[in-house]
Design a protein around this motif. Structure first.
Motif, short mmCIF file in Angstrom:
data_model
loop_
_atom_site.label_atom_id
_atom_site.label_comp_id
_atom_site.label_asym_id
_atom_site.label_seq_id
_atom_site.Cartn_x
_atom_site.Cartn_y
_atom_site.Cartn_z
N LYS A 103 0.81 -1.24 0.00
CA LYS A 103 0.00 0.00 0.00
C LYS A 103 0.82 1.26 0.00
O LYS A 103 0.42 2.27 -0.58
CB LYS A 103 -1.03 0.05 1.13
CG LYS A 103 -0.54 -0.25 2.54
CD LYS A 103 -0.50 -1.66 2.76
CE LYS A 103 0.31 -2.36 3.73
NZ LYS A 103 -0.18 -2.42 5.06
N GLY A 158 -5.12 -3.03 10.88
CA GLY A 158 -5.35 -4.14 11.80
C GLY A 158 -4.52 -4.01 13.08
O GLY A 158 -5.00 -4.31 14.18
N THR A 159 -3.28 -3.54 12.94
CA THR A 159 -2.39 -3.45 14.09
C THR A 159 -2.94 -2.50 15.15
O THR A 159 -3.02 -2.85 16.34
CB THR A 159 -0.99 -2.97 13.63
OG1 THR A 159 -0.50 -3.91 12.68
CG2 THR A 159 -0.02 -2.85 14.80
N TYR A 186 0.89 -9.00 11.93
CA TYR A 186 -0.02 -7.92 11.52
C TYR A 186 0.73 -6.62 11.24
O TYR A 186 0.39 -5.88 10.31
CB TYR A 186 -1.06 -7.60 12.61
CG TYR A 186 -1.89 -8.76 13.08
CD1 TYR A 186 -2.17 -9.85 12.25
CD2 TYR A 186 -2.44 -8.77 14.36
CE1 TYR A 186 -2.96 -10.90 12.70
CE2 TYR A 186 -3.23 -9.82 14.81
CZ TYR A 186 -3.48 -10.88 13.98
OH TYR A 186 -4.26 -11.91 14.43
N GLU A 188 3.66 -3.80 10.34
CA GLU A 188 4.69 -3.63 9.33
C GLU A 188 6.05 -3.93 9.95
O GLU A 188 6.21 -3.86 11.19
CB GLU A 188 4.68 -2.19 8.81
CG GLU A 188 3.38 -1.76 8.16
CD GLU A 188 3.01 -2.63 6.96
OE1 GLU A 188 3.80 -2.73 6.02
OE2 GLU A 188 1.91 -3.22 6.97
N ASP A 194 2.19 2.00 11.02
CA ASP A 194 0.92 1.62 11.64
C ASP A 194 0.54 2.62 12.73
O ASP A 194 -0.56 3.17 12.74
CB ASP A 194 1.03 0.22 12.29
CG ASP A 194 1.30 -0.88 11.28
OD1 ASP A 194 0.51 -1.02 10.34
OD2 ASP A 194 2.30 -1.61 11.44
#
Ligand SMILES: NC(=O)C1=CN([C@@H]2O[C@H](COP(=O)(O)OP(=O)(O)OC[C@H]3O[C@@H](n4cnc5c(N)ncnc54)[C@H](OP(=O)(O)O)[C@@H]3O)[C@@H](O)[C@H]2O)C=CC1
Ligand SMILES: N[C@@H](CC=O)C(=O)O
Length: 325
Positions: A103, A158-159, A186, A188, A194
């Protein structure tokens, strides 16, 4: 086509997941596509690590060696804008379809890749870039054939949702919850993206570009991560019926988009209140359909890898003019 040849860029959490699903589902894939799906090469950073793959698969740190193989599709799951963008651009130039989970790269360079792919008449699929295993990209593509999307409210990381849930429900410390998110695959490799909200912002930009068809720049948005959230407040507010969630809000007005990514205190009437753990959720409002909600695993090996393999099936079903059902 007697087989579909795949080059895999990255063999970490997601890349290995793609490899395993393709190997385990070979029979079904062959039935659906009418030919086998062969992984011919895998690009890694450190080629001294033993990967336990058959010797006929080239495992190398040389992108040149990977991209000079006879490849139909490149599946990319490495980290960061470069060298991923250059590799995918080279792959498109060679006439390969591309599928990505990256992403950060896609938020910066997705617009360019889509344009290049259009010129070269190959496909770019990127379901895994937003919300892991939740099929938000394909849902939105379908929705906008008739609806105008006026608003999206979403949990896209998600993190951070996992960390906030662990603090809220188990009174875990921030550090414990982060460590657990990292162990579960989950977070990076560098979880700064995150925690500071960049990861959710990249995903919001990808959605905005999908819906507007134009390039969206990250400096035109508001972003705040979850570092300012204090455990004592989370526990205190939970007792009063309020939870903190890291929420991306995209408002689509007349010719302009407003994007905000920030922690918000919400109560149980809010559609994102009950989204727990690593789950992501996307609440989309279309002018005809009204409000829709998608929810599911926003990160993790198999959810993410499975949507990448679905992308592969989609590309080659289309190419072979098979009917999707
Ligand atoms: N983890 C998840 O739940 C999700 C991740 N993503 C995205 O997917 C991508 C991969 O994530 P993930 O699998 O978790 O990451 P990992 O860190 O687990 O794996 C990254 C892989 O890429 C390889 N790699 C990194 N840099 C290079 C480079 N310059 N050249 C060649 N190979 C390189 C690494 O090689 P080596 O093994 O030698 O170190 C490793 O195999 C990221 O862009 C991430 O944002 C998207 C959705 C969900
Ligand atoms: N680190 C990301 C992985 C999926 O995109 C997240 O936690 O959501």
């Amino acid at each position: 086509m007697s087989s579909i040849n795949v080059a895999l860029l990255g063999f970490g959490t997601v890349g290995r997941g793609v490899y395993e699903i393709i190997e385990q589902e070979q029979k079904r894939l062959t039935e659906i596509l009418g030919c086998s799906v062969n992984i011919v090469a895998i690009l890694v950073d450190d080629e001294t690590i033993e990967r336990n793959v058959p010797s006929h698969i080239l495992v190398t740190s040389s992108a040149h060696d990977v991209l000079t193989q006879p490849v139909d599709v490149v599946i990319e799951a490495i980290v960061g804008v470069e060298p991923a963008y250059t590799y995918l651009s080279q792959a498109i130039e060679k006439g390969c379809h591309i599928i990505t989970a990256n992403k950060e790269m896609f938020a910066h360079k997705g617009h360019e890749l889509k344009q290049q792919a259009k010129e070269r008449q190959v496909s770019v699929e990127y379901e895994a870039t937003v919300a892991g295993g939740v099929p938000v990209i394909n849902t939105l593509r379908q929705l906008v054939t008739v609806n105008r999307v006026v608003q999206i409210e979403a949990i896209l990381n998600g993190t951070t949702n996992y960390i906030l849930s662990e603090i809220t429900n188990k009174q875990a410390s921030f550090a414990e919850a982060l460590q657990s998110a990292q162990q579960l695959g989950y977070a990076e490799a560098d979880p700064t993206n995150d925690l500071k909200g960049y990861d959710a912002l990249y995903k919001a930009i990808i959605l905005a570009e999908l819906l507007t068809g134009t390039k969206v720049y990250g400096n035109h948005v508001f972003r705040e991560g979850i570092k300012s959230v204090i455990k004592a407040d989370v526990i205190h507010q939970q007792l009063k019926g309020s939870r903190v969630k890291h929420i991306a809000t995209l408002n689509f007005g007349q010719g302009q988009i407003d994007i905000r990514v920030e922690p918000k205190w919400i109560t149980s009437e809010h559609p994102l209140y009950h989204v727990e753990g690593v789950d992501n959720a996307i609440v989309m409002t279309g002018d005809y359909v009204g409000r829709l909600k998608l929810e599911g695993p926003g990160a993790g090996q198999y959810p993410t890898a499975s949507v990448m393999v679905e992308d592969l099936v989609k590309i080659f079903s289309r190419e072979r003019k098979l009917v999707n059902n």
